[in-house]
Write an enzyme that holds these catalytic residues in place. Structure first.
Site, short mmCIF file in Angstrom:
data_model
loop_
_atom_site.label_atom_id
_atom_site.label_comp_id
_atom_site.label_asym_id
_atom_site.label_seq_id
_atom_site.Cartn_x
_atom_site.Cartn_y
_atom_site.Cartn_z
N ASP A 197 80.41 49.31 40.28
CA ASP A 197 80.76 50.69 39.54
C ASP A 197 79.47 50.77 38.33
O ASP A 197 78.69 49.46 38.32
CB ASP A 197 81.94 50.64 38.66
CG ASP A 197 83.18 50.74 39.47
OD1 ASP A 197 82.82 51.60 40.87
OD2 ASP A 197 84.14 50.05 39.18
N HIS A 225 76.91 52.21 45.37
CA HIS A 225 78.01 52.56 44.55
C HIS A 225 79.49 52.59 44.95
O HIS A 225 80.42 52.47 44.33
CB HIS A 225 77.76 54.13 43.86
CG HIS A 225 78.37 54.29 42.52
ND1 HIS A 225 79.16 53.60 41.67
CD2 HIS A 225 78.21 55.73 42.10
CE1 HIS A 225 79.55 54.12 40.68
NE2 HIS A 225 78.91 55.24 40.80
#
Length: 464
Positions: A439, A435
């Site tokens: 995204d 992450h």
């Protein structure tokens, strides 16, 4: 003394032994090294075998028959004395640890495939080395009989380490085998006979002291047998293999480094399974390999990576490295641990090429013959836990990649299609991603693209 007498006789005949003297001087230089025999003259004989040949081949002037005969005498004498001590006779060869790859500096000698006294052929495996990534065979450099092993199982070895001595002579079997059996017999016998044999060779005082030390440990022997686990505590302690240590380290590093997040979706496998069932026979006849479901997911992953390039990228310090190629790693579980071979250039392969590559890599992985180069690199990983019956899972990223696609088992479930509830073969798919770089939007789009291509493979033909 014999060498000096020969020189005096040659000099007494009025000849000029200049060439002879040079060879003699070189032999004296060689004689300065330590010798196995006593006496400086004897040491000279042992270390000047090459000079003896030069004596024999000297180009002497005509009429110097005395020096010629003297040189021949010295040559034959030196060759007769040197031959038994020469280390270049070629009767034995040494098996060494081969180069194991640029990223591997050492390994653990896991097991010996042969025993001392057994005959081996050239290039036949005699031992196996376990590294962080793969198991490597040590091959015999020549045909012969194994005289002895120079290392033990469990030892850490490096490239170039001598592992075994192999004799190429015909009578090696009759000579080596008994010599190897004698130590075993002596070990099996009680200690007193062995001490009697050692006493005449070694000083009596040290032997007595050495004998007293082992004679006192009867209590330790008894104590070693006493500690036995109670029946209720049935457990075994075994050392971790190097491959298992490496896998554990890499997975924990992945967990500690990446910001792991997993997104899920489900895929209707009806159309892909129908495509496979319809063309599997023709596919096999043309390409010589079976059409599986894995190639469909590889093609779907390639398409998704091309639509979402960030999933194929990786963070390197303060930079992001975007890869313009697609090398897909496939996780293969073996009896020795998890290995991840790489399908290189998957974006340029068709279904048949992907299936052939998968079969080849999987076979090598299960046989333990896969090379390090075949597991190096990779920009994205596909793991199929469905072959073991996994319904759903959260796979862990394989560094230095940024995402991994997890496939699972196909289960027939009731689904609403066109307003009606019908049974459909369904599979859960999961994408674990870093992450920090990817995204949620890109991750969901990626998994959605995989779902669309698998549910409608015709999209690959139309590139839509």
């Amino acid at each position: 003394m014999m060498l000096r007498a020969v020189i005096r006789r040659a000099a007494s005949k009025g000849s000029s032994p200049s060439l002879f003297g040079k060879s003699l001087q070189s032999s004296r230089v060689a004689a300065s090294s330590p010798s196995l025999l006593t006496g400086s003259e004897t040491g000279a004989f042992l270390h000047c075998g090459n000079h003896a040949r030069s004596f024999h081949n000297l180009a002497l002037p005509a009429g110097n028959s005395g020096i010629s005969r003297s040189a021949s005498l010295v040559s034959s004498t030196l060759q007769r004395w040197v031959r038994p001590f020469s280390s270049e006779s070629g009767d034995t060869v040494e098996a060494v640890v081969p180069h194991m790859g640029e990223s591997i500096t050492d390994g653990t000698l896991a097991t010996f495939l042969k025993k001392p006294g057994e005959r081996v052929q050239a290039d036949e495996a005699i031992a196996q080395i376990e590294t962080d990534k793969v198991t490597i065979d040590i091959a015999s450099p020549a045909s012969g009989v194994i005289q002895e092993f120079l290392v033990k199982e469990g030892d850490t070895v490096e490239p170039g380490t001598k592992v075994a001595i192999i004799s190429k002579s015909e009578d090696a079997a009759s000579h080596v085998t008994p010599s190897e059996k004698i130590p075993e017999a002596s070990d099996a016998k009680p200690s007193p006979p062995a001490e009697d044999k050692q006493k005449p060779k070694v000083e009596s005082a040290p032997v007595a002291e050495k004998h007293k030390a082992p004679s006192s440990p009867p209590p330790p022997k008894q104590s070693a047998k006493e500690p036995q686990l109670p029946p209720k505590e049935r457990e075994r302690r075994v050392p971790m293999t190097r491959l298992r240590k490496r896998v554990a380290t890499r997975l924990k590093d992945s967990q500690n480094t990446f910001a792991l997040l997993t997104t899920f979706n489900e895929v209707d496998m009806t159309n892909l399974m129908k495509l496979r069932s319809q063309y599997k026979d023709a596919f096999y006849e043309k390409h010589g390999v079976k059409l599986g479901l894995m190639s469909g997911f590889i093609k779907a992953a390639v398409s998704a990576l091309q639509h979402q390039p960030v999933v194929n990228a990786v963070i390197d310090g303060d930079d992001i490295i975007y890869r313009d190629y697609v090398d897909i790693s496939i996780a293969v579980g073996t009896s020795k641990g998890l290995v991840v071979p790489v399908i290189r250039g998957a974006d340029k392969m068709n279904f048949a090429e992907i299936e052939k590559t998968i079969n080849t890599l999987a076979k090598k992985a299960n046989e333990g013959t896969i090379s390090i180069d075949e597991m190096a690199g990779g920009s994205f990983t596909v793991s199929n836990g469905g072959v073991y019956g996994s319904l759903i899972s959260t796979p862990i990223i394989n560094p230095p990649q940024s995402a991994i696609l997890g496939m699972h088992s196909i289960v027939s479930r009731p689904m609403v299609v066109g307003g009606s509830v019908v049974p459909r073969p369904m599979m859960y798919v999961a994408l674990t991603y870093d992450h920090r770089l990817i995204d949620g939007r890109e991750a969901v789009y990626f998994l959605r693209r995989v779902k669309d291509v698998v549910e409608d493979p015709q999209r690959l033909l139309l590139d839509i």
